[in-house]
Design a protein around this motif. Sequence first.
Motif, short mmCIF file in Angstrom:
data_model
loop_
_atom_site.label_atom_id
_atom_site.label_comp_id
_atom_site.label_asym_id
_atom_site.label_seq_id
_atom_site.Cartn_x
_atom_site.Cartn_y
_atom_site.Cartn_z
N ARG A 245 -43.02 -39.40 -0.91
CA ARG A 245 -41.72 -39.86 -1.63
C ARG A 245 -41.43 -41.52 -1.53
O ARG A 245 -41.27 -42.07 -2.47
CB ARG A 245 -40.78 -38.91 -1.40
N ASP A 246 -41.65 -41.89 -0.35
CA ASP A 246 -41.24 -43.43 0.07
C ASP A 246 -42.31 -44.29 -0.84
O ASP A 246 -42.00 -45.06 -1.38
CB ASP A 246 -41.21 -43.52 1.25
N LEU A 247 -43.39 -43.76 -0.81
CA LEU A 247 -44.73 -44.64 -1.36
C LEU A 247 -44.29 -44.68 -2.76
O LEU A 247 -44.70 -45.57 -3.56
CB LEU A 247 -46.03 -43.96 -1.07
N GLU A 248 -44.12 -43.25 -3.44
CA GLU A 248 -43.93 -43.12 -4.87
C GLU A 248 -42.67 -44.12 -5.18
O GLU A 248 -42.82 -44.65 -6.40
CB GLU A 248 -43.71 -41.73 -5.27
N ARG A 249 -41.81 -43.91 -4.70
CA ARG A 249 -40.39 -45.04 -4.86
C ARG A 249 -40.85 -46.45 -4.85
O ARG A 249 -40.55 -47.25 -5.86
CB ARG A 249 -39.25 -44.27 -4.26
N TRP A 250 -41.52 -46.52 -3.92
CA TRP A 250 -41.95 -48.09 -3.55
C TRP A 250 -42.75 -48.46 -4.73
O TRP A 250 -42.53 -49.71 -5.21
CB TRP A 250 -42.66 -48.45 -2.32
N LEU A 251 -43.83 -47.95 -5.07
CA LEU A 251 -44.81 -48.31 -6.18
C LEU A 251 -43.87 -48.40 -7.59
O LEU A 251 -44.27 -49.33 -8.47
CB LEU A 251 -45.69 -47.32 -6.10
N ALA A 252 -43.00 -47.38 -7.88
CA ALA A 252 -42.13 -47.60 -8.91
C ALA A 252 -41.26 -48.62 -9.13
O ALA A 252 -41.10 -49.32 -10.23
CB ALA A 252 -41.20 -46.35 -9.19
N ARG A 253 -40.96 -48.89 -7.96
CA ARG A 253 -40.05 -50.37 -7.97
C ARG A 253 -40.73 -51.58 -8.16
O ARG A 253 -40.65 -52.65 -8.76
CB ARG A 253 -39.27 -50.59 -6.62
N LEU A 254 -42.20 -51.62 -7.69
CA LEU A 254 -42.94 -52.76 -7.96
C LEU A 254 -43.52 -52.99 -9.34
O LEU A 254 -43.80 -54.05 -9.68
CB LEU A 254 -44.37 -52.61 -6.91
N ALA A 255 -43.80 -51.62 -10.16
CA ALA A 255 -44.27 -51.91 -11.21
C ALA A 255 -43.62 -50.74 -12.26
O ALA A 255 -43.69 -49.61 -12.51
CB ALA A 255 -45.81 -51.36 -11.49
N PRO A 256 -42.16 -51.19 -12.36
CA PRO A 256 -41.12 -50.37 -13.05
C PRO A 256 -41.30 -50.14 -14.65
O PRO A 256 -41.99 -50.75 -15.32
CB PRO A 256 -39.79 -51.17 -12.96
N GLU A 257 -41.11 -49.02 -15.10
CA GLU A 257 -40.77 -48.70 -16.49
C GLU A 257 -39.85 -49.46 -17.18
O GLU A 257 -38.93 -49.63 -16.66
CB GLU A 257 -40.74 -47.32 -16.99
#
Length: 138
Positions: A61-73
């Motif tokens: 979950r932390d990895l998923e959130r980090w990547l979403a912040r890095l390349a946000p919609e």
Amino acid sequence: MRQDIGELVIGTPGQGLHEFTPAVLRWVAGTGIATGLLTLFVRHTSCSLLVQENAAPAARRDLERWLARLAPESDGYEHDDEGPDDMPAHLRAAITATSLAIPVANGAPVLGTWQGIYLFEHRRAAHRRRVAVHLIGG
């Protein structure tokens, strides 16, 4: 020296890390090759492959959130042919991996105690992803 090639189809319900280690283990065992090098290659541009923690869901979950912040919609991307998650999915795939190389010993991939093989779906919609598998060895 022998080799085998095939394909695994991974159904995803949407974004996130989806473990498919059991499918890889079955495929490798079915080849009869005991020692070698396994290559996995995802045949898409909006998902990726990872070897990741498979014991603690919080790590994923932390990895998923980090990547979403890095390349946000957002609506700030020029490429949005398939919606607001289109370009971020490509960016997330670009900074992760589309192929993996894993040693095989005793007829199984050599993974650590807490390692699993994951398809990282970067799109919100469900997809059927194709992963090419190739094993060379003896």
